[in-house]
Design an enzyme around this catalytic site. Structure first.
Site, short mmCIF file in Angstrom:
data_model
loop_
_atom_site.label_atom_id
_atom_site.label_comp_id
_atom_site.label_asym_id
_atom_site.label_seq_id
_atom_site.Cartn_x
_atom_site.Cartn_y
_atom_site.Cartn_z
CE1 TYR A 125 -3.14 2.71 0.47
CE2 TYR A 125 -3.15 2.72 2.83
CZ TYR A 125 -3.66 3.25 1.69
OH TYR A 125 -4.69 4.45 1.90
CB CYS A 126 0.97 4.42 0.20
SG CYS A 126 1.69 6.06 0.03
CG LEU A 127 5.62 5.99 0.47
CD1 LEU A 127 6.65 6.61 1.55
CD2 LEU A 127 5.88 6.27 -0.91
CG LEU A 131 -3.51 -2.27 -1.93
CD1 LEU A 131 -4.30 -2.58 -0.58
CD2 LEU A 131 -4.65 -2.69 -3.15
#
Length: 593
Positions: free
Chosen positions: A324-326, A352
């Site tokens: 998710y994200c980074l 994501l």
């Protein structure tokens, strides 16, 4: 802390040492910039001056644009005056200027009446003029143009008529209704917030939103711990589970329980209920002792260490990895490295709201150029990390209309308490970032875009996303201002494997936390077979109709389709293999402040 491996090439280290020898007083310069950075909130005044200077010089040599802007100023002024005159006879006529779709400062019915409508329209007309003045200009750097537009927007937000009690009809109405008690309550809120800001004390989580009790409360056990993270294994709730376990890699800029909020909207609890064995990384909250942690540490001592642990707990099974994200960015780096090294322990990869190409990374790029990155590096060099307020201010200013000014009006002038929610409690539970890792991330990925440019090296050898051969499931969100969906979509340019792309409604967090039954949610989904030709994002969007409901259901079926079947649930941890149970979820790192 153990010695940490630097991912920079050896020649880069040598050049840095040579530069240090040539400039023996460089640390004095860095300390001077670090002191200035503390007083500017980490914003480089040199970058600001450069952007304004670039814009002003090019505008001074554009008489045609100057004439155009002069005409627009006159036309906008006539529109505002005509609307004011017409409003006395036709008050239901639509105004000539409307707020941006995300600007909710003028929703109160009182803004349709005089004199509030006049003040509102004057403000919006000025905003319109500046938006036009900072549009593309021949010869002007697009980055400087965007930065000037952003700074003008910030300046205008300060003088918006919605901020003052004398020019905001909602504040006047509330003051009359409450007999001024809203002002007293607002003063109390302001005092509390000032104390929290000065002391950096975290506000207590309200009743019903306690971490470990109401949030992050999916049952499980911590089965591995090192200096960098805790690995949580969640208890099964079904008689049988899918053979392939899931590993969730959250971003280190956030606490992991964004994916395990309340029981009704916890992604982790949902996956467990669908018959998956779920593991999740809970990152530590770094301090000065972690200043030398690198991106390589987060890959090797983080993601790879978690994969090793899961391989021991669930032997002879591949892993469905989710980032998710980074966390998705470091997972993509890890997956590409594993592919290069012929490590085939991954069954699939889900990203994501995660970017792999940063050339169109949205408004966060407004904060990044060589001067700004150097400024932040010197600030982090002095304190060892990037602190919570410095990051949260950056994200808040991107949507200052809502996240700063609308909230301030409600809290300080209307006297209203912030309504507690699991998402706001999580949002206030911010973390720090290690100095060296954040510098590498900003410079290597955001500023230089090395990953998709073929210049990102792991253990001295360049990696390529095209090496990833396992199926990808990539999720973007329609109104994401942190990881714009078209930027997330660009992974289609840099991969050849089987890929499913889903685009969901809402923003960076709300679009991902989109549980079944959530009202007014939809998504689009499309599939690209291995080796198929590229389709641009606009064409893709037009060809995929929206589907009502949650994308989670489609994703769960996709994950199940890449499983080899159901089996008995694995044991919790693997004590004989060196992975004993360390305690109940959510562990200890999630409580670090």
């Amino acid at each position: 802390m153990r010695d940490h491996q630097d991912i920079r090439p050896q020649e880069e280290k040598q050049s840095a040492e040579t530069a240090a020898d040539r400039h023996p007083y460089a640390d004095l310069d860095r300390m001077s910039r670090a002191v200035l950075a503390r007083n500017t909130g980490g914003v480089s005044p040199f970058s600001i001056y450069q952007a304004w200077n670039d814009w002003a010089l090019h505008m001074s040599r554009a008489p045609g644009r100057q004439l155009e802007l002069g005409e627009r100023a006159v036309i906008n002024a006539f529109k505002v005056m005509a609307d004011a005159a017409r409003n006395a006879f036709e008050p239901t006529d639509p105004p000539p200027f409307k707020p941006m779709a995300y600007d909710h400062r003028f929703t109160h019915a009182g803004w349709a009446k005089m004199p509030f409508r006049f003040w509102q329209q004057s403000f919006l007309a000025t905003q319109d003029w500046w938006n036009h003045a900072t549009e593309e200009l021949r010869g002007l750097s697009e980055a400087d143009s965007d930065r000037v537009r952003f700074m003008v927007r910030q300046a205008l937000d300060v003088v918006s008529p919605s901020n003052l009690p004398i020019s905001n009809p909602e504040i006047i109405e509330q003051t009359r209704k409450c007999g001024g008690r809203n002002i007293i309550e607002g003063a109390r809120h302001l005092t509390e917030d000032m104390i929290h800001t000065m002391t950096q004390a975290r506000p207590e989580a309200p009743e019903g939103f306690r971490v470990g009790e109401d949030l992050a409360c999916t049952p499980g056990q911590v089965v591995y711990r090192n200096d960098l993270f805790e690995l949580i294994q969640y208890s099964p709730t079904t008689a049988k589970v899918q053979a392939e376990p899931i590993l969730i890699v959250p971003a280190w800029i956030m606490k992991y329980y964004i994916l395990d909020l309340s029981p009704h909207n916890s992604m982790i609890r949902y996956l467990v209920s669908q018959g998956f064995t779920v593991f999740a990384i809970s990152w530590c909250n770094p301090d000065r002792d972690h200043a030398d942690l690198t991106l390589e540490n987060y890959r090797k001592d983080g993601v790879m260490a978690a994969i090793d642990a899961i391989s021991a707990i669930v032997p002879d099974q591949k892993i469905q990895a989710v980032g998710y994200c980074l966390g998705g960015t470091i997972l993509s780096i890890t997956a590409a490295t594993m592919a290069r090294d012929e490590d085939d322990r991954l069954a699939s990869v889900t990203l994501l709201a995660a970017q792999t190409d940063f050339s169109e990374a949205g408004e966060l790029l407004l904060f990044l150029d060589e001067s700004q990155v150097a400024f932040l590096e010197d600030l982090m060099w002095a304190q060892g990390y990037l602190d919570r307020p410095q990051m949260s201010r950056t994200f808040a200013t991107i949507r200052a209309e809502d996240l700063i000014y609308t909230r301030a009006v409600k809290r300080y002038w209307l006297g209203k308490e912030d309504l507690p929610s699991d998402l706001t409690v999580w949002n206030n539970d911010t973390t720090r970032m290690p100095a060296k890792m954040h510098s590498e991330y900003l410079r290597g990925l955001f500023l230089e875009n090395r990953l998709t440019a073929g210049r990102f090296a792991v253990e001295g050898r360049v990696i390529a996303l095209k090496d990833i051969s396992v199926p990808l499931y990539v999720v973007g969100t329609e109104s994401d201002h942190i990881a714009p969906w078209k930027s997330v979509y660009k992974i289609r340019l840099f991969s050849d494997c089987d890929l499913t792309f889903a685009l969901t409604s809402s923003g960076h967090n709300g679009g991902i936390i989109s549980e079944p039954g959530h009202p007014r949610r939809h998504y689009r989904v499309g599939h690209r077979g291995e080796g198929e030709r590229y389709v641009d994002p606009d064409t893709w969007f037009a060809s995929e109709p929206p589907i009502e409901g949650s994308w989670w259901t489609h994703w769960a079926k996709w994950l199940a389709g890449r499983s080899s079947g159901q089996t008995d649930a694995p044991q919790m941890g693997a004590p004989k293999a060196g992975y004993p149970v360390h305690g109940a979820a959510p562990g200890t790192y999630v409580f670090q402040t």
